[in-house]
Design a protein around this motif. Sequence first.
Motif, mmCIF file in Angstrom:
data_model
loop_
_atom_site.group_PDB
_atom_site.id
_atom_site.type_symbol
_atom_site.label_atom_id
_atom_site.label_comp_id
_atom_site.label_asym_id
_atom_site.label_seq_id
_atom_site.Cartn_x
_atom_site.Cartn_y
_atom_site.Cartn_z
ATOM 1 N N TRP A 198 0.847 -1.192 0.000
ATOM 2 C CA TRP A 198 0.000 0.000 0.000
ATOM 3 C C TRP A 198 0.883 1.243 0.000
ATOM 4 C CZ3 TRP A 198 0.245 3.644 3.857
ATOM 5 C CH2 TRP A 198 0.839 3.257 5.057
ATOM 6 N N VAL A 199 0.324 2.306 -0.529
ATOM 7 C CA VAL A 199 0.982 3.612 -0.556
ATOM 8 C C VAL A 199 -0.048 4.648 -0.123
ATOM 9 C CG1 VAL A 199 1.913 5.418 -2.062
ATOM 10 C CG2 VAL A 199 2.629 3.063 -2.372
ATOM 11 N N GLY A 200 0.376 5.588 0.720
ATOM 12 C CA GLY A 200 -0.488 6.675 1.138
ATOM 13 C C GLY A 200 0.143 8.013 0.800
ATOM 14 N N VAL A 201 -0.697 8.967 0.435
ATOM 15 C CA VAL A 201 -0.221 10.316 0.118
ATOM 16 C C VAL A 201 -1.265 11.328 0.577
ATOM 17 C CG1 VAL A 201 -1.150 10.221 -2.242
ATOM 18 C CG2 VAL A 201 0.675 11.825 -1.715
ATOM 19 N N GLU A 202 -0.811 12.433 1.140
ATOM 20 C CA GLU A 202 -1.735 13.495 1.502
ATOM 21 C C GLU A 202 -2.047 14.306 0.249
ATOM 22 O OE1 GLU A 202 -1.464 17.593 3.881
ATOM 23 O OE2 GLU A 202 -1.255 15.830 5.198
ATOM 24 N N LEU A 203 -3.333 14.484 -0.017
ATOM 25 C CA LEU A 203 -3.791 15.328 -1.117
ATOM 26 C C LEU A 203 -4.571 16.477 -0.500
ATOM 27 C CD1 LEU A 203 -5.107 12.609 -3.612
ATOM 28 C CD2 LEU A 203 -2.853 13.726 -3.595
ATOM 29 N N ASN A 204 -4.296 17.701 -0.961
ATOM 30 C CA ASN A 204 -4.954 18.858 -0.370
ATOM 31 C C ASN A 204 -5.095 19.990 -1.377
ATOM 32 O OD1 ASN A 204 -2.511 20.565 -0.246
ATOM 33 N ND2 ASN A 204 -1.822 19.026 1.227
ATOM 34 N N ASP A 205 -5.788 21.031 -0.963
ATOM 35 C CA ASP A 205 -6.024 22.183 -1.835
ATOM 36 C C ASP A 205 -4.921 23.234 -1.713
ATOM 37 O OD1 ASP A 205 -6.570 23.348 0.636
ATOM 38 O OD2 ASP A 205 -8.690 23.672 0.225
ATOM 39 N N THR A 206 -3.812 22.873 -1.065
ATOM 40 C CA THR A 206 -2.684 23.793 -0.947
ATOM 41 C C THR A 206 -1.607 23.477 -1.972
ATOM 42 O OG1 THR A 206 -3.135 24.046 1.415
ATOM 43 C CG2 THR A 206 -0.969 24.749 0.639
ATOM 44 N N ASP A 207 -1.104 22.222 -1.969
ATOM 45 C CA ASP A 207 -0.064 21.889 -2.935
ATOM 46 C C ASP A 207 -0.625 21.302 -4.232
ATOM 47 O OD1 ASP A 207 -0.521 19.153 -2.387
ATOM 48 O OD2 ASP A 207 1.135 19.048 -0.978
ATOM 49 N N LEU A 208 -1.903 20.915 -4.211
ATOM 50 C CA LEU A 208 -2.647 20.516 -5.414
ATOM 51 C C LEU A 208 -2.078 19.301 -6.142
ATOM 52 C CD1 LEU A 208 -3.242 24.164 -6.630
ATOM 53 C CD2 LEU A 208 -4.903 22.694 -5.482
ATOM 54 N N LYS A 209 -1.393 18.417 -5.410
ATOM 55 C CA LYS A 209 -0.888 17.181 -6.007
ATOM 56 C C LYS A 209 -2.042 16.319 -6.492
ATOM 57 C CE LYS A 209 3.043 16.726 -2.901
ATOM 58 N NZ LYS A 209 3.560 15.950 -1.762
ATOM 59 N N MET A 210 -1.746 15.483 -7.466
ATOM 60 C CA MET A 210 -2.683 14.480 -7.967
ATOM 61 C C MET A 210 -2.032 13.109 -7.800
ATOM 62 S SD MET A 210 -4.105 16.312 -11.398
ATOM 63 C CE MET A 210 -2.700 17.326 -11.818
ATOM 64 N N PHE A 211 -2.855 12.075 -7.799
ATOM 65 C CA PHE A 211 -2.362 10.716 -7.619
ATOM 66 C C PHE A 211 -2.943 9.868 -8.738
ATOM 67 C CE2 PHE A 211 -2.230 7.094 -4.193
ATOM 68 C CZ PHE A 211 -1.047 6.614 -4.716
ATOM 69 N N TRP A 212 -2.068 9.229 -9.525
ATOM 70 C CA TRP A 212 -2.491 8.316 -10.588
ATOM 71 C C TRP A 212 -2.422 6.890 -10.054
ATOM 72 C CZ3 TRP A 212 -5.060 6.748 -14.487
ATOM 73 C CH2 TRP A 212 -4.690 5.614 -15.209
ATOM 74 N N LEU A 213 -3.566 6.194 -10.117
ATOM 75 C CA LEU A 213 -3.662 4.804 -9.722
ATOM 76 C C LEU A 213 -3.982 3.999 -10.970
ATOM 77 C CD1 LEU A 213 -4.865 6.721 -7.340
ATOM 78 C CD2 LEU A 213 -5.511 4.564 -6.345
ATOM 79 N N PRO A 214 -3.053 3.184 -11.442
ATOM 80 C CA PRO A 214 -3.345 2.388 -12.630
ATOM 81 C C PRO A 214 -4.436 1.359 -12.346
ATOM 82 C CG PRO A 214 -1.252 1.702 -11.668
ATOM 83 C CD PRO A 214 -1.726 2.905 -10.889
ATOM 84 N N PRO A 215 -5.087 0.834 -13.381
ATOM 85 C CA PRO A 215 -6.123 -0.188 -13.170
ATOM 86 C C PRO A 215 -5.576 -1.364 -12.370
ATOM 87 C CG PRO A 215 -6.116 0.550 -15.458
ATOM 88 C CD PRO A 215 -4.904 1.157 -14.805
ATOM 89 N N GLY A 216 -6.426 -1.880 -11.459
ATOM 90 C CA GLY A 216 -6.051 -3.049 -10.679
ATOM 91 C C GLY A 216 -5.669 -2.743 -9.245
ATOM 92 N N LEU A 217 -5.845 -1.513 -8.812
ATOM 93 C CA LEU A 217 -5.541 -1.160 -7.432
ATOM 94 C C LEU A 217 -6.837 -0.954 -6.650
ATOM 95 C CD1 LEU A 217 -2.642 1.445 -7.839
ATOM 96 C CD2 LEU A 217 -2.525 -1.050 -7.833
ATOM 97 N N ALA A 218 -6.793 -1.241 -5.366
ATOM 98 C CA ALA A 218 -7.881 -0.858 -4.467
ATOM 99 C C ALA A 218 -7.569 0.553 -3.993
ATOM 100 C CB ALA A 218 -7.975 -1.825 -3.294
ATOM 101 N N HIS A 219 -8.614 1.329 -3.709
ATOM 102 C CA HIS A 219 -8.421 2.740 -3.394
ATOM 103 C C HIS A 219 -9.345 3.187 -2.270
ATOM 104 C CE1 HIS A 219 -9.546 7.050 -4.144
ATOM 105 N NE2 HIS A 219 -8.247 7.136 -3.969
ATOM 106 N N GLY A 220 -8.825 4.054 -1.414
ATOM 107 C CA GLY A 220 -9.633 4.648 -0.363
ATOM 108 C C GLY A 220 -9.021 5.948 0.113
ATOM 109 N N PHE A 221 -9.816 6.725 0.842
ATOM 110 C CA PHE A 221 -9.283 7.957 1.420
ATOM 111 C C PHE A 221 -9.997 8.289 2.718
ATOM 112 C CE2 PHE A 221 -12.613 9.441 -1.490
ATOM 113 C CZ PHE A 221 -13.283 10.403 -0.762
ATOM 114 N N LEU A 222 -9.277 9.023 3.567
ATOM 115 C CA LEU A 222 -9.764 9.475 4.864
ATOM 116 C C LEU A 222 -9.708 10.998 4.888
ATOM 117 C CD1 LEU A 222 -10.527 9.114 7.895
ATOM 118 C CD2 LEU A 222 -8.055 8.897 8.346
ATOM 119 N N VAL A 223 -10.827 11.640 5.239
ATOM 120 C CA VAL A 223 -10.878 13.101 5.262
ATOM 121 C C VAL A 223 -10.263 13.623 6.559
ATOM 122 C CG1 VAL A 223 -12.390 15.127 5.174
ATOM 123 C CG2 VAL A 223 -12.932 13.100 3.802
#
Length: 182
Positions: A99-124
Amino acid sequence: MAYRVTPTDIEGALILEPQVFGDARGFFLESFNQADFEHALGMSVQFVQDNHSRSAKGVLRGLHYQQPQPQGKLVRVVRGCVWDVAVDIRPGSASFGRWVGVELNDTDLKMFWLPPGLAHGFLVLSDSADFTYKTTSYYAPAHEGCIRWDDPDLAINWPDPGVEIRVSEKDARGQLFASLVG
């Protein structure tokens, strides 16, 4: 090149940082450019659906996947902050089970590309968050699955949002990762 690209420990999953042009008035960025995106990935990708969700602090969505008809996802946060997680569930992948985790926010505006075949979730992590994502396959309820967010074998290090974590009934009934292997 419009994106700064950072590989992750999951094969093919990338953190993309767009060029942001800002001054005292605010900022401007190209949130998506097909040619630049494909250059960053080194392959052609076609998106068929855009999704937008809003969630309150402590809401955890996931870990979702589709099999067959897996979805590649380009995810980003347009308001707020989330801890975004991808789990490699592709049999035969060199990073299967990671697994890999990354913080995504409206400050640095990073995006995360997940290729097909991954499970995905997020916590606010913020009071609320608007989360958008593009997908390479249509949502197919008949093919969706869910791995428990607190699976002991995956041992995902979710940050403490400062409130009780809330999941949907469907996500609370998610399966264990071991059931995908066996």
